[in-house]
Design an enzyme around this catalytic site. Structure first.
Site, PDB file in Angstrom:
ATOM      1  N   TYR A   4      51.383  30.312  27.432  1.00  0.00           N
ATOM      2  CA  TYR A   4      51.784  30.215  28.839  1.00  0.00           C
ATOM      3  C   TYR A   4      53.031  31.057  29.093  1.00  0.00           C
ATOM      4  O   TYR A   4      53.103  31.824  30.059  1.00  0.00           O
ATOM      5  CB  TYR A   4      52.052  28.753  29.224  1.00  0.00           C
ATOM      6  N   LYS A  43      48.012  34.447  34.320  1.00  0.00           N
ATOM      7  CA  LYS A  43      48.128  35.587  33.418  1.00  0.00           C
ATOM      8  C   LYS A  43      47.887  36.947  34.092  1.00  0.00           C
ATOM      9  O   LYS A  43      48.287  37.985  33.544  1.00  0.00           O
ATOM     10  CB  LYS A  43      47.125  35.443  32.259  1.00  0.00           C
ATOM     11  N   HIS A  71      61.845  28.219  35.240  1.00  0.00           N
ATOM     12  CA  HIS A  71      61.170  26.973  34.855  1.00  0.00           C
ATOM     13  C   HIS A  71      61.077  26.862  33.339  1.00  0.00           C
ATOM     14  O   HIS A  71      60.612  27.776  32.667  1.00  0.00           O
ATOM     15  CB  HIS A  71      59.765  26.911  35.462  1.00  0.00           C
ATOM     16  N   PRO A 111      42.579  32.417  37.494  1.00  0.00           N
ATOM     17  CA  PRO A 111      44.029  32.282  37.688  1.00  0.00           C
ATOM     18  C   PRO A 111      44.707  31.166  36.905  1.00  0.00           C
ATOM     19  O   PRO A 111      45.929  31.205  36.734  1.00  0.00           O
ATOM     20  CB  PRO A 111      44.166  32.047  39.196  1.00  0.00           C
ATOM     21  N   TYR A 160      49.661  20.775  36.648  1.00  0.00           N
ATOM     22  CA  TYR A 160      48.239  21.095  36.480  1.00  0.00           C
ATOM     23  C   TYR A 160      47.497  19.778  36.285  1.00  0.00           C
ATOM     24  O   TYR A 160      47.728  19.085  35.278  1.00  0.00           O
ATOM     25  CB  TYR A 160      48.023  21.972  35.240  1.00  0.00           C
TER      26      TYR A 160
END
Ligand code: FAD
Ligand code: DHB
Length: 400
Positions: free
Chosen positions: A394, A306, A81, A302, A210
């Protein structure tokens, strides 16, 4: 009583407590470095291979799996991704990782699959790995012979080690070997949980979504081109069994609502569970000859994926330190292990807290708090600098 027919050698260099991602990857890296070890796991092989947890691997985690020979299936089946979508105020905004991070990306490959791959390798040519072996305690932490006590098949055994590494998660036994006065714990508990489902339906988006919404947070993730993984923010104490499938999909629909013709595809829900959220760091991560790694030392909420990656980066640093010790006799790497890891741990703690508190709606949240969240999200959309800060965290900061 110590049996004469112990299923493992009675002595080893590194005793690893816990056969989750941290313990299994450490065992693999030590095997490659020629350092001998044993792994004790309290659960059965089937249980640890099915336990549904994380799904996103950072570049550094993938690099470590590749160099340890454990990425053959990941490279075949993992989904690469290049970005994620953040969604708020009925609009989506894409964060592009490669352009914001100098080429880094992430992989969708479930923790269950990482664990299966590492177990298969370990049983094929690695150090001993024993399932259904519950460690009751670790003693003599401050001597040069720390000792692991475990029960297997109803019989108690011991392994005397040069070092013991607790990879036994948040509720593990190893941390208790360290005097409470020698440890500091920093903690935050969140006033909401995640309701997670697996569904047999192709993901409705190519990349993760998200979503911040007036009804709370939602996340669209995936396990494969045919299996979706979705999460909803719910109040603490929510009983997953009391929600009908229709109610779950309706709530997801409402939270992902966006202008345009995007639609959330529904399918049979095959698994559901509720996960409470906490941040926690225990310092230091080493005391005497007992070392903590992964969830045994730190927990993140979560949001931002990570947990598994931090567990991997701890053991990458640790394996290098053991390799250095074996090659040169120097304990420098082991002596700096805790400080090295804690710098990265606290960055990941901050990022996970930031993602969590920016995207979720607290029960007592004021309109002022919501305006701050939306202002921050708008800033990420408007500023390449703000977007780059998110993307770099990220996709994963450098290890070590
Ligand atoms: P663990 O995976 O917890 O492994 C510890 C192992 O030690 C376990 O196998 C356990 O059985 C064993 N053990 C414990 N006590 C003993 C003992 N006394 N003797 C022997 N063995 C013992 N992260 C994300 O990024 N995204 C997610 O969606 C996500 N979901 C999660 C859901 C849940 C329910 C949990 C608990 C965690 C989730 N995480 C998630 C976090 C991520 O899965 C963890 O950070 C990761 O598993 C850490 O790996 P670990 O090896 O340190 O610990
Ligand atoms: C997943 C979990 C996360 O916590 C996250 O931020 C992204 C994806 C997952 O389970 O797929």
């Amino acid at each position: 009583m110590t049996s004469l027919t112990a299923p493992l050698p009675a002595r080893t260099t590194v005793g690893i407590v816990g056969g989750g991602p941290a313990g299994l990857l450490l065992a693999r890296l030590l095997h490659q470095a020629g350092v001998d070890c044993v792994v004790l796991e309290s659960r059965s092989r089937a249980y640890v291979e099915q336990r549904q947890r994380a799904g996103i691997l950072e570049q550094g985690t993938v690099d470590a799996l590749r160099s340890s020979g454990a990425a053959e299936r990941l490279d075949r089946e993992g989904l690469v991704h290049d970005g994620v979508e953040l969604r708020w105020n009925r609009r989506g905004h894409r964060i592009d990782f490669p352009s914001l991070t100098g080429g880094r990306k992430v992989w969708v490959y479930a923790q269950t699959e990482v664990v299966k791959d590492l177990i298969a390798l370990q049983l094929r040519d690695g150090a001993p790995l024993l399932f259904d072996a519950e460690v009751s305690q670790v003693t003599a932490a401050d001597t040069d012979q720390p000792t692991v006590h475990y029960t297997h098949g109803g019989v108690e055994h011991t392994v005397v080690c040069d070092y013991v590494v607790g990879c036994d998660g948040f509720h593990g036994a190893t941390r208790k070997a360290i005097p409470a006065a020698a440890l500091s714990t920093f903690e935050r508990v969140y006033p909401y949980s995640w309701f997670g489902i697996l569904a047999d339906v192709p993901p409705s988006s190519d990349e993760l979504v998200y979503a911040h919404s007036p009804r709370g947070f939602a996340l669209l993730s995936m396990r494969s081109p045919t299996v979706s993984r979705l999460y909803l923010q719910v109040p603490n104490g929510t009983d997953a069994a009391t929600w009908t499938d229709g109610r779950i999909w309706d709530e997801l629909d409402a939270r992902f609502a966006v202008d345009g013709d995007w639609k959330l595809a529904r399918g049979p829900i095959t698994q559901r569970s509720v996960l409470p959220m906490r941040s926690s760091v225990t310092e230091p991560m080493r005391w005497g000859r007992v070392i903590l790694a992964g969830d045994a030392a730190h927990i993140v909420p979560p949001t931002g994926a990570k947990g598994l990656n931090l567990a991997a980066s701890d053991v990458i640093v640790l394996a290098r330190a053991f390799e250095e010790l074996a090659a040169t006799g120097s304990t420098a790497g082991l002596d700096s292990y805790s400080d090295t890891c804690l710098r990265r741990v606290w960055r990941a703690e901050h990022f996970s807290w930031f993602m969590t508190t920016t995207l979720h709606t607290a029960p007592d949240q004021s309109p002022f708090d919501t305006r701050l969240q939306l202002s921050q999200l708008d800033r990420i959309a408007a500023s390449p600098h703000a977007a780059a800060e998110l993307a770099q965290n990220y996709a994963g900061l450098p290890v070590g």
